[in-house]
Write a protein that holds these residues in place. Structure first.
Motif, PDB file in Angstrom:
ATOM      1  N   ASP A   1       6.131   8.811   3.184  1.00 58.52           N
ATOM      2  CA  ASP A   1       4.682   8.272   3.124  1.00 58.52           C
ATOM      3  C   ASP A   1       3.637   7.543   4.106  1.00 58.52           C
ATOM      4  O   ASP A   1       2.224   7.903   3.811  1.00 58.52           O
ATOM      5  N   MET A   2       4.289   6.624   4.496  1.00 59.69           N
ATOM      6  CA  MET A   2       3.790   5.121   5.082  1.00 59.69           C
ATOM      7  C   MET A   2       3.234   5.115   6.840  1.00 59.69           C
ATOM      8  O   MET A   2       2.401   5.191   6.934  1.00 59.69           O
ATOM      9  N   ILE A   3       4.505   6.432   7.105  1.00 61.06           N
ATOM     10  CA  ILE A   3       4.310   7.032   8.683  1.00 61.06           C
ATOM     11  C   ILE A   3       4.335   7.932   8.466  1.00 61.06           C
ATOM     12  O   ILE A   3       5.292   8.994   7.388  1.00 61.06           O
ATOM     13  N   PHE A   4       4.473   9.161   9.215  1.00 60.64           N
ATOM     14  CA  PHE A   4       4.188  10.377   9.273  1.00 60.64           C
ATOM     15  C   PHE A   4       5.210  10.935  10.362  1.00 60.64           C
ATOM     16  O   PHE A   4       4.846  10.647  11.795  1.00 60.64           O
TER      17      PHE A   4
ATOM     18  N   VAL B   1       9.398   1.909  -5.272  1.00 54.77           N
ATOM     19  CA  VAL B   1       9.517   1.358  -3.865  1.00 54.77           C
ATOM     20  C   VAL B   1       8.952   0.422  -3.377  1.00 54.77           C
ATOM     21  O   VAL B   1       7.999  -0.640  -4.264  1.00 54.77           O
TER      22      VAL B   1
ATOM     23  N   PHE C   1       7.389   6.964  19.116  1.00 52.20           N
ATOM     24  CA  PHE C   1       5.944   6.037  19.068  1.00 52.20           C
ATOM     25  C   PHE C   1       6.050   5.935  20.790  1.00 52.20           C
ATOM     26  O   PHE C   1       6.605   5.633  21.501  1.00 52.20           O
TER      27      PHE C   1
ATOM     28  N   MET D   1       6.495  11.129  -5.519  1.00 48.35           N
ATOM     29  CA  MET D   1       6.218   9.597  -4.870  1.00 48.35           C
ATOM     30  C   MET D   1       6.094   9.113  -6.690  1.00 48.35           C
ATOM     31  O   MET D   1       6.366   8.103  -7.331  1.00 48.35           O
TER      32      MET D   1
ATOM     33  N   GLU E   1       9.208  -3.497   2.945  1.00 44.23           N
ATOM     34  CA  GLU E   1       8.197  -3.989   4.071  1.00 44.23           C
ATOM     35  C   GLU E   1       8.066  -5.906   3.498  1.00 44.23           C
ATOM     36  O   GLU E   1       6.654  -6.190   3.912  1.00 44.23           O
ATOM     37  N   SER E   2       7.917  -6.256   1.752  1.00 37.68           N
ATOM     38  CA  SER E   2       7.586  -7.190   1.705  1.00 37.68           C
ATOM     39  C   SER E   2       6.209  -7.291   1.071  1.00 37.68           C
ATOM     40  O   SER E   2       5.416  -7.925   1.029  1.00 37.68           O
ATOM     41  N   PRO E   3       5.438  -6.299   0.433  1.00 44.19           N
ATOM     42  CA  PRO E   3       4.590  -5.689   0.617  1.00 44.19           C
ATOM     43  C   PRO E   3       3.496  -7.325  -0.174  1.00 44.19           C
ATOM     44  O   PRO E   3       4.139  -7.940  -0.707  1.00 44.19           O
TER      45      PRO E   3
ATOM     46  N   LYS F   1       9.920   4.538   5.297  1.00 40.35           N
ATOM     47  CA  LYS F   1       8.290   4.265   5.581  1.00 40.35           C
ATOM     48  C   LYS F   1       8.102   5.813   5.520  1.00 40.35           C
ATOM     49  O   LYS F   1       6.825   6.432   4.648  1.00 40.35           O
TER      50      LYS F   1
ATOM     51  N   LYS G   1      10.475  10.446  14.410  1.00 42.70           N
ATOM     52  CA  LYS G   1       9.945   9.731  14.834  1.00 42.70           C
ATOM     53  C   LYS G   1       9.972   9.400  16.821  1.00 42.70           C
ATOM     54  O   LYS G   1      10.630   8.632  16.445  1.00 42.70           O
TER      55      LYS G   1
ATOM     56  N   ARG H   1       2.420  14.243  -1.118  1.00 37.81           N
ATOM     57  CA  ARG H   1       2.514  13.213  -1.515  1.00 37.81           C
ATOM     58  C   ARG H   1       2.299  12.527  -3.525  1.00 37.81           C
ATOM     59  O   ARG H   1       3.343  11.461  -3.920  1.00 37.81           O
ATOM     60  N   LYS H   2       1.512  12.351  -3.102  1.00 35.66           N
ATOM     61  CA  LYS H   2       0.878  11.820  -4.852  1.00 35.66           C
ATOM     62  C   LYS H   2       2.394  12.015  -5.690  1.00 35.66           C
ATOM     63  O   LYS H   2       2.901  11.525  -6.784  1.00 35.66           O
TER      64      LYS H   2
ATOM     65  N   ALA I   1       9.114   7.787  -7.589  1.00 34.57           N
ATOM     66  CA  ALA I   1       9.877   7.056  -6.883  1.00 34.57           C
ATOM     67  C   ALA I   1       9.517   5.673  -7.368  1.00 34.57           C
ATOM     68  O   ALA I   1       8.492   5.193  -7.547  1.00 34.57           O
TER      69      ALA I   1
END
Lengths: 315, 276
Positions: free
Chosen positions: A53-56, A82, A15, A77, A85-87, A49, A13, A73-74, A80
């Protein structure tokens, strides 16, 4: 029956010009708890993440039970639970409603929901708050509810990103206890954490990452055997100030002692070889009436020592 | 579980969150205030333009009021719908589930639509109450029903656009502000500038299309659908001006095009947005 598995292949990854994760390859398989360690910014949360699949990924792919997260994804998941990050949960929902939403999104029957949701709320010590709106919860309570939400589907794979974040010491101990219980059901738990004692306490294996690169992944025993210097370190505290000469005189001739340093007039840090037998000998020498030893405790855990040495090496 | 069922489930819980939140109360209060002001003004001043026929009454009261109600509803329920998932971190909770991003988008759109629809129905009820007071049974006309349907099509389009802007931002405040400024002032300003200065029809602006909601009542030259040469009031007997309003098919076409295009773009944007 196939074993639960998490696989990542060449996961990268970037950035902009910053590489957060660099060609990570990792395969976890079977019912166990794997601790994912690394300093801030090492790439732990980035990895988790991408696993969800929260980031690619810039390159590479992740698989949960052999199903590509990036392509399906569906389906991937479904196996799992999950917590990343303390949603936050919609504040007008109660704990029960929030867990029902998760259960319904996962197609659980009403009977299953009725049996499972109260049990999970009990497990995370939130039963008394089941019908209170989430907006009124403290950070710690929200985190417990998030853990509960991850467990609603009774998942084969549990991915936890620093689950003890925001919890008080009792809450942290309870999270450890919950994770230990999860292991009883042959689940694969992948848990990032800063708290080395937590990892030592609940994990079977450990992966260390720094600057986006995997430094090692192995069982705790193998990691200890491979990377430990063989030295242990104990902090000894006395009831009254003790001079260096007095201590030297007391420990004179001890073949296990490597070095000692005075931390304050009443405390010394002692480094020694020889493991537990040497530790016992040292304790016997110090515990006479003369010095009035009041405590004798580990100054650094083996994992902490390995963690620090490996991170320093990487830096 | 099929994705459509997940979308309905999510919409149901999101709607519950809306209904028990301050924003829903705020929206209903706004509708009540708009309705109360219009009721008081008409009741006190009894303006002839309003009360000459039920059509004129609806064209001004409903046509002017419902577009404002819809813009407020769009801002309140849609402005932060997607951006809020990032900023408030509720998206991290949803994305931990086996659910497609498109399903999340559709579920949230449905919830916002139902909440906004409720506000529009509330406004319609207030308005029909006034209509019944002034015109009796003649207040309930087929044209009003048709106008109501057009208002709902406008709501679809406006929410589509609102969701697009919301999906372009990760901060609720920016998203809400952009939507509010664009729909309350921006589009109308652009529309006036284009038609006034460049003398071309701004058919591509959503607020151009919304004139059909009041225009369908055909009560004045200036607001009726289509192109007309109208005599405008002014000193010395007034002046003539060519007025171009969207026709009903044009208006519906523009609104549906907005709905489809903004929904697709919003979905694509949300699919590509990272929870970083």
């Amino acid at each position: 029956m196939t074993l639960p598995s998490i696989e990542v292949h060449g996961l990268t990854k970037r950035f902009g010009s910053f590489t957060a994760l660099d060609k990570l390859d990792l395969k976890l398989e079977g019912g166990k708890c794997v601790g994912f360690l690394g300093p801030n910014g090492a790439g732990k949360t980035t990895t988790l993440k991408m696993l969800t699949d929260m980031i690619f990924p810039t390159e590479g792919e992740c698989f949960l039970n052999g199903i590509s997260v990036q392509r399906e994804r569906k389906r991937a998941m479904e196996s799992a639970g999950v917590l990343i990050e303390s949603p936050e949960i919609y504040p007008s929902l109660t704990a029960t409603q929030a867990l029902r939403m998760v259960a319904e999104l996962r197609n659980m029957s009403r009977e299953e929901q009725n049996a499972r949701i109260p049990a999970i709320l009990e497990e995370v010590k939130m039963a008394d708050w089941a019908d209170q709106k989430v907006g009124k919860y403290s950070k710690g309570m929200k985190q417990r509810l998030n853990i509960a939400a991850a467990l609603v589907p009774d998942p084969e794979i549990v991915i936890l990103d620093e689950p003890a974040t925001g919890l008080d010491p009792r809450g942290m101990a309870e999270v450890r206890s919950i994770v230990r219980d999860l292991k009883k059901h042959d689940r694969l738990i992948f848990m990032s954490s800063h708290i080395l004692a937590e990892v030592t306490d609940v994990c079977d294996e450990v992966a260390l990452i720094n600057h986006g690169k995997l430094l090692f992944y192995d069982t705790l025993d193998n990691v200890t055997a491979r990377f430990s210097s063989g030295q242990s370190s104990m902090d000894a505290s006395f009831a009254h100030p003790v001079s260096e000469e007095t201590l030297r005189g007391k420990l004179d001739g001890n073949p296990d002692l490597v070095k000692y340093e005075q931390l304050d007039p009443r405390r010394f840090r002692l480094s020694f070889k020889g493991g537990l037998p040497a530790q016992g000998r040292l304790l016997r020498q110090l515990s006479g009436e003369e010095l009035e030893l009041v405590s004798f405790q580990e100054s650094k855990s083996v994992l902490e020592e390995i963690y620090l040495s490996q991170i320093e090496k990487g830096d | 579980m099929p994705s459509w069922k997940q979308a309905l489930t999510l919409a149901q819980y999101q709607l519950r969150d809306y209904v028990f939140s301050r924003r829903f109360i705020l929206m209903m209060a706004l509708v009540a205030i708009i309705g109360a002001i219009l009721t008081a003004v008409v009741g006190y001043f009894r303006p002839a333009a309003f009360l000459e026929s039920s059509g004129a009454f609806y064209a001004i009261f409903w046509g002017g009021g419902v577009t404002v109600v819809i813009v407020f509803a769009g801002v309140i329920f849609g402005g932060d719908a997607i951006a809020g998932e990032f900023q408030n971190k509720t998206g991290y909770f949803l994305m931990g589930q086996p659910i497609r991003r498109a399903t999340v988008y559709v579920g949230k759109y449905l919830a916002a639509f139902v909440a906004a629809f409720t506000a529009v129905v509330f406004f319609a009820v207030l308005l029909l109450g006034n209509g019944a007071y002034y015109f009796g049974a003649g207040a309930f006309t087929a044209t009003f029903l048709a106008s109501f349907v057009l208002a709902i099509v406008y709501l679809l389009a406006l929410l589509g656009a609102t969701f697009l802007f919301s999906s372009l931002f990760k901060t609720s405040t920016y998203a809400t502000l952009v939507v509010a400024v664009l729909f309350l002032f921006g589009f109308m300003l652009i529309q006036d500038l284009i038609s006034g200065l460049v003398h071309t029809t701004p058919w591509y602006i959503l607020t151009y299309a919304d004139s059909i909601i009041g225009g369908i009542f055909n009560t004045s030259c200036a607001s009726s659908p289509g192109t007309h040469t109208c005599t405008m009031p002014g000193p010395g007997g007034g002046f003539t001006q060519t007025v171009t309003n969207a026709t009903i098919p044009e208006g519906v076409g523009i609104m549906l095009a907005y709905f489809v295009i903004t929904s697709v773009l919003g979905l694509v944007s949300f699919e590509r947005e990272e929870f970083s």
